[in-house]
Design a protein around this motif. Structure first.
Motif, PDB file in Angstrom:
ATOM      1  N   LEU A  94      -0.549  -5.076   2.593  1.00  0.00           N
ATOM      2  CA  LEU A  94      -1.173  -4.839   1.384  1.00  0.00           C
ATOM      3  C   LEU A  94      -2.565  -4.033   1.081  1.00  0.00           C
ATOM      4  O   LEU A  94      -3.108  -3.908   0.040  1.00  0.00           O
ATOM      5  CB  LEU A  94      -1.555  -6.515   0.651  1.00  0.00           C
ATOM      6  N   ASP A  95      -3.211  -3.829   2.415  1.00  0.00           N
ATOM      7  CA  ASP A  95      -4.090  -2.817   2.423  1.00  0.00           C
ATOM      8  C   ASP A  95      -3.912  -1.364   2.789  1.00  0.00           C
ATOM      9  O   ASP A  95      -4.793  -0.595   2.874  1.00  0.00           O
ATOM     10  CB  ASP A  95      -5.099  -3.210   3.736  1.00  0.00           C
ATOM     11  N   ALA A  96      -2.610  -1.108   2.570  1.00  0.00           N
ATOM     12  CA  ALA A  96      -1.942   0.434   2.455  1.00  0.00           C
ATOM     13  C   ALA A  96      -2.298   0.604   4.157  1.00  0.00           C
ATOM     14  O   ALA A  96      -2.049   2.028   4.121  1.00  0.00           O
ATOM     15  CB  ALA A  96      -2.669   1.337   1.743  1.00  0.00           C
ATOM     16  N   ARG A  97      -2.371  -0.343   4.941  1.00  0.00           N
ATOM     17  CA  ARG A  97      -2.159   0.372   6.236  1.00  0.00           C
ATOM     18  C   ARG A  97      -1.012   0.454   6.961  1.00  0.00           C
ATOM     19  O   ARG A  97       0.240  -0.410   6.798  1.00  0.00           O
ATOM     20  CB  ARG A  97      -3.087  -0.859   7.257  1.00  0.00           C
ATOM     21  N   ALA A 108      -6.510   0.838  -0.093  1.00  0.00           N
ATOM     22  CA  ALA A 108      -7.020   1.489   1.033  1.00  0.00           C
ATOM     23  C   ALA A 108      -8.337   1.864   1.217  1.00  0.00           C
ATOM     24  O   ALA A 108      -8.947   1.810   2.338  1.00  0.00           O
ATOM     25  CB  ALA A 108      -6.108   2.842   1.114  1.00  0.00           C
ATOM     26  N   ALA A 109      -8.978   2.495   0.067  1.00  0.00           N
ATOM     27  CA  ALA A 109     -10.300   2.715  -0.061  1.00  0.00           C
ATOM     28  C   ALA A 109     -11.063   1.666   0.467  1.00  0.00           C
ATOM     29  O   ALA A 109     -12.221   1.667   1.267  1.00  0.00           O
ATOM     30  CB  ALA A 109     -10.935   3.203  -1.457  1.00  0.00           C
ATOM     31  N   ILE A 116       0.345   2.554  12.437  1.00  0.00           N
ATOM     32  CA  ILE A 116      -0.458   3.293  13.308  1.00  0.00           C
ATOM     33  C   ILE A 116      -1.919   3.060  12.739  1.00  0.00           C
ATOM     34  O   ILE A 116      -2.242   3.443  11.803  1.00  0.00           O
ATOM     35  CB  ILE A 116       0.115   4.900  13.172  1.00  0.00           C
ATOM     36  N   ASN A 117      -2.754   2.337  13.931  1.00  0.00           N
ATOM     37  CA  ASN A 117      -4.085   2.270  13.463  1.00  0.00           C
ATOM     38  C   ASN A 117      -4.887   3.565  12.650  1.00  0.00           C
ATOM     39  O   ASN A 117      -4.689   4.650  13.259  1.00  0.00           O
ATOM     40  CB  ASN A 117      -4.793   1.632  14.880  1.00  0.00           C
ATOM     41  N   ARG A 118      -5.660   3.169  11.960  1.00  0.00           N
ATOM     42  CA  ARG A 118      -6.436   4.338  11.338  1.00  0.00           C
ATOM     43  C   ARG A 118      -5.795   5.126  10.485  1.00  0.00           C
ATOM     44  O   ARG A 118      -6.406   6.110   9.921  1.00  0.00           O
ATOM     45  CB  ARG A 118      -7.453   5.109  12.268  1.00  0.00           C
ATOM     46  N   LEU A 119      -4.428   4.860  10.334  1.00  0.00           N
ATOM     47  CA  LEU A 119      -3.886   5.568   9.371  1.00  0.00           C
ATOM     48  C   LEU A 119      -3.218   4.713   8.131  1.00  0.00           C
ATOM     49  O   LEU A 119      -2.524   3.903   8.326  1.00  0.00           O
ATOM     50  CB  LEU A 119      -2.534   6.245  10.209  1.00  0.00           C
ATOM     51  N   TYR A 120      -3.424   5.253   6.814  1.00  0.00           N
ATOM     52  CA  TYR A 120      -3.181   4.664   5.797  1.00  0.00           C
ATOM     53  C   TYR A 120      -2.004   5.595   5.067  1.00  0.00           C
ATOM     54  O   TYR A 120      -2.030   6.657   5.223  1.00  0.00           O
ATOM     55  CB  TYR A 120      -4.121   4.294   4.835  1.00  0.00           C
ATOM     56  N   ALA A 121      -1.156   4.972   4.198  1.00  0.00           N
ATOM     57  CA  ALA A 121      -0.350   5.596   3.630  1.00  0.00           C
ATOM     58  C   ALA A 121      -0.363   5.083   1.890  1.00  0.00           C
ATOM     59  O   ALA A 121      -0.146   3.927   1.889  1.00  0.00           O
ATOM     60  CB  ALA A 121       0.994   5.658   4.164  1.00  0.00           C
ATOM     61  N   VAL A 122      -0.164   6.157   1.196  1.00  0.00           N
ATOM     62  CA  VAL A 122      -0.172   5.555  -0.164  1.00  0.00           C
ATOM     63  C   VAL A 122       0.651   6.546  -1.211  1.00  0.00           C
ATOM     64  O   VAL A 122       0.789   7.952  -0.846  1.00  0.00           O
ATOM     65  CB  VAL A 122      -1.915   5.611  -0.829  1.00  0.00           C
ATOM     66  N   GLY A 123       1.094   6.111  -2.376  1.00  0.00           N
ATOM     67  CA  GLY A 123       1.740   7.018  -3.105  1.00  0.00           C
ATOM     68  C   GLY A 123       3.308   6.888  -2.761  1.00  0.00           C
ATOM     69  O   GLY A 123       3.930   6.047  -2.182  1.00  0.00           O
ATOM     70  N   GLU A 124       4.029   8.029  -3.212  1.00  0.00           N
ATOM     71  CA  GLU A 124       5.521   7.887  -2.985  1.00  0.00           C
ATOM     72  C   GLU A 124       5.865   8.131  -1.686  1.00  0.00           C
ATOM     73  O   GLU A 124       7.049   7.456  -1.214  1.00  0.00           O
ATOM     74  CB  GLU A 124       6.153   9.086  -3.621  1.00  0.00           C
ATOM     75  N   CYS A 125       4.923   8.531  -0.590  1.00  0.00           N
ATOM     76  CA  CYS A 125       5.450   8.594   0.881  1.00  0.00           C
ATOM     77  C   CYS A 125       5.221   7.197   1.436  1.00  0.00           C
ATOM     78  O   CYS A 125       5.759   7.091   2.652  1.00  0.00           O
ATOM     79  CB  CYS A 125       4.472   9.697   1.546  1.00  0.00           C
TER      80      CYS A 125
END
Length: 527
Positions: free
Chosen positions: A360-363, A401-402, A366-375
């Motif tokens: 729910l935080d877009a995490r 994520a922000a 993999i630590n320190r890596l977020y993913a957002v949007g269609e990917c």
């Protein structure tokens, strides 16, 4: 060359840019874009943004229920609640950034209704909402002193412990992302971008199919990079085919005829002018996309025809031109006057419901890596995306994520021991035809065997064909200097493999995934 940024953002659609604008006050931001800022899936989104704004008739519960139904009850309810409830405040934020949504004479939002929605709740800007959002965000991003934009830069791999000589497997519990190796397409050199936090916002995978509405940059880059780095990727079998792309052979990508046109009253017909949706669903042309796409596919296969028609000739011509100016102009350029002529349409690969698994935080895993949007795979869409839920998902999760990365960024430092990209002993690709031909083959394999209707035999054939291409391409990649073409081909093959592999693993027909070996009682398509 080594470059250091607090935030590294790979991808420049609504997800990447809205995140950039929300974190830039805290540190230096690099925005990586493999072409120009305009060329993102966001730019091509015609329909609009789904959000409950007219609370006299609409409410969050209705939007949540519509989303769960469209997703075939595979959606993660917590993700659905998050997006639906946070949508209005994110709409407000978009408006503050300069996005203008159409209003009626009373000054209220001019809301559309689309397939699967029980109420009018789609905010839009004529029939080019995505372009309006993208243009507004580009202006805001370019004006921010802390954001550096790297156009014509292509991320090749994310950097993890693997690049420090540590063995990393899918069982490794604490994989960390330290940045990415990025190819400068102007110089041909691969630079090392080190970051405290990295956001993947690379969009979808439509270009792995021969017929798609996506820009041809949608080659699944972020998903492939994260998968190669041993991150978790989920629900890739759920590829949404838009039922109504303009049928004009030779156009790639295909021009989209927005779902809002069916919401406005357009009717689907076979080539002899007969309506057919009554055979498939009581909601007729306003049924969810998976049902409409399969119905059209079925009619085309049964009748041996390449397309069907969308008929909007019974509506007021001036009203039609006002609501759909871009579609009117595009069709007119091909000799089709939509106020008098039927529009030839056929399904095309449009949207990916799965991707890099995030919380729910877009995490990501993999630590320190977020993913957002269609990917990303947030769980919002489940087995099928409800129309116009994607742009709002991107801004809601970019916001999540922000917020999370701003809380934790001070805990991270740069990993200084990363070796530079090593391309010793490599040469320029011998013959570009080897790459271009393989790209065509991927599109043919995916469209023929892993399309709207699948079977165990078709999926096995896709596996065998992709395996050969994988071996050839990896061999070519190791011998060649990095180029956008060879990297995209690798990513397309990786992504195609994931769609096909996860389709093989699902032993049922559900949502967008239809396998004739596990027929769904509600829909028995033509074999």
């Amino acid at each position: 060359m080594i470059q250091k940024f607090d935030f590294l953002i790979i991808g420049s659609g609504i997800a990447g840019m809205s995140y950039a604008l929300k974190v830039a006050h805290k540190g230096k931001v690099a925005l990586i874009c493999k072409t120009e800022l305009e060329e993102a899936n966001t730019f091509f989104a015609q329909g609009g943004v789904a959000s409950v704004t007219n609370t006299l008739v609409d409410n969050f519960e209705k939007h949540i229920e519509d989303t769960m139904i469209a997703g075939d009850w595979l959606s993660d309810r917590a993700a659905v609640e998050k997006v639906v409830r946070e949508a209005p405040s994110q709409i407000k934020q978009l408006i503050e950034w300069g996005v203008e949504f159409d209003k009626n004479e009373k000054g209220e939002f001019d809301l559309h209704r689309e397939g699967g929605h029980s109420e009018f709740r789609i905010l839009h800007h004529k029939d080019n909402t995505g372009a309006e959002i993208q243009d507004s965000l580009i202006k805001a991003v370019k004006q921010h002193p802390n954001i550096t934009i790297f156009e014509k830069h292509f991320a090749i791999e994310i950097i993890t412990q693997h690049h420090l000589g540590v063995t990393v497997t899918r069982q490794t519990p604490d994989i960390e992302c330290y940045g990415a190796y990025v190819l400068d397409l102007n110089t041909g050199k691969v630079d090392t971008f080190l970051s405290k936090v990295t956001l993947m916002a690379t969009g979808g995978v439509g270009a792995i199919y021969q017929t798609t509405t996506n820009p041809l940059v949608a080659t699944g880059d972020g998903i492939a990079m994260v998968y190669r780095a041993k991150g978790t990727v989920k629900d890739m079998e759920f590829i949404q085919f838009h039922p109504t792309a303009l049928y004009h052979p030779g156009d790639r990508p295909s021009f989209l005829i927005t779902e809002a046109m069916r919401g406005y009253g357009a009717v689907l017909r076979t080539l002899d002018g007969k309506e057919f949706m009554q055979k498939y669903d009581p909601r007729l042309s306003l049924a969810p996309r998976d049902i409409v796409a399969r119905a059209i596919d079925n009619e085309m296969k049964n009748r041996g025809e390449d397309h069907v028609y969308l008929d909007v000739t019974h509506k007021d011509p001036e009203e039609t031109k006002k609501h759909f100016p871009n579609i009117y102009e595009k069709c007119l350029s091909l000799g089709i006057d939509i106020t008098r002529d039927y529009i030839p349409v056929a399904p095309a690969a449009h949207y990916l419901c799965g991707g890099i698994k995030v919380d729910l935080d877009a995490r990501s895993s993999i630590n320190r890596l977020y993913a957002v949007g269609e990917c990303s795979c947030t769980g919002l869409h489940g087995g099928n995306r409800l129309a116009s839920n994607s742009l709002i998902e991107a801004v809601v999760y970019a916001d999540a994520a922000a917020k999370h990365s701003l809380k934790v960024i001070d805990n991270y430092s740069y990993q200084e021991n990363i070796p530079e990209w090593n391309d010793e002993g490599t040469v320029e690709p011998e013959e570009m035809v080897l790459i271009t031909q393989s790209v065509k083959e991927v599109g043919q394999i995916m469209s023929t065997y892993v399309g709207i209707v699948r079977s165990n035999l078709r999926l096995k054939r896709a596996w065998d064909r992709l395996d050969i291409l994988y071996e050839e391409t990896e061999d070519l990649f190791k011998r060649s200097k990095a180029s956008k073409e060879i990297c995209e081909l690798r990513n397309m093959i990786n992504t195609g493999y994931l769609v096909m592999r996860q389709a093989m693993d699902r032993k049922e027909s559900r949502g967008l995934h239809y396998n004739i070996d596990y027929p769904h009682p509600d829909f028995i398509p033509h074999k």
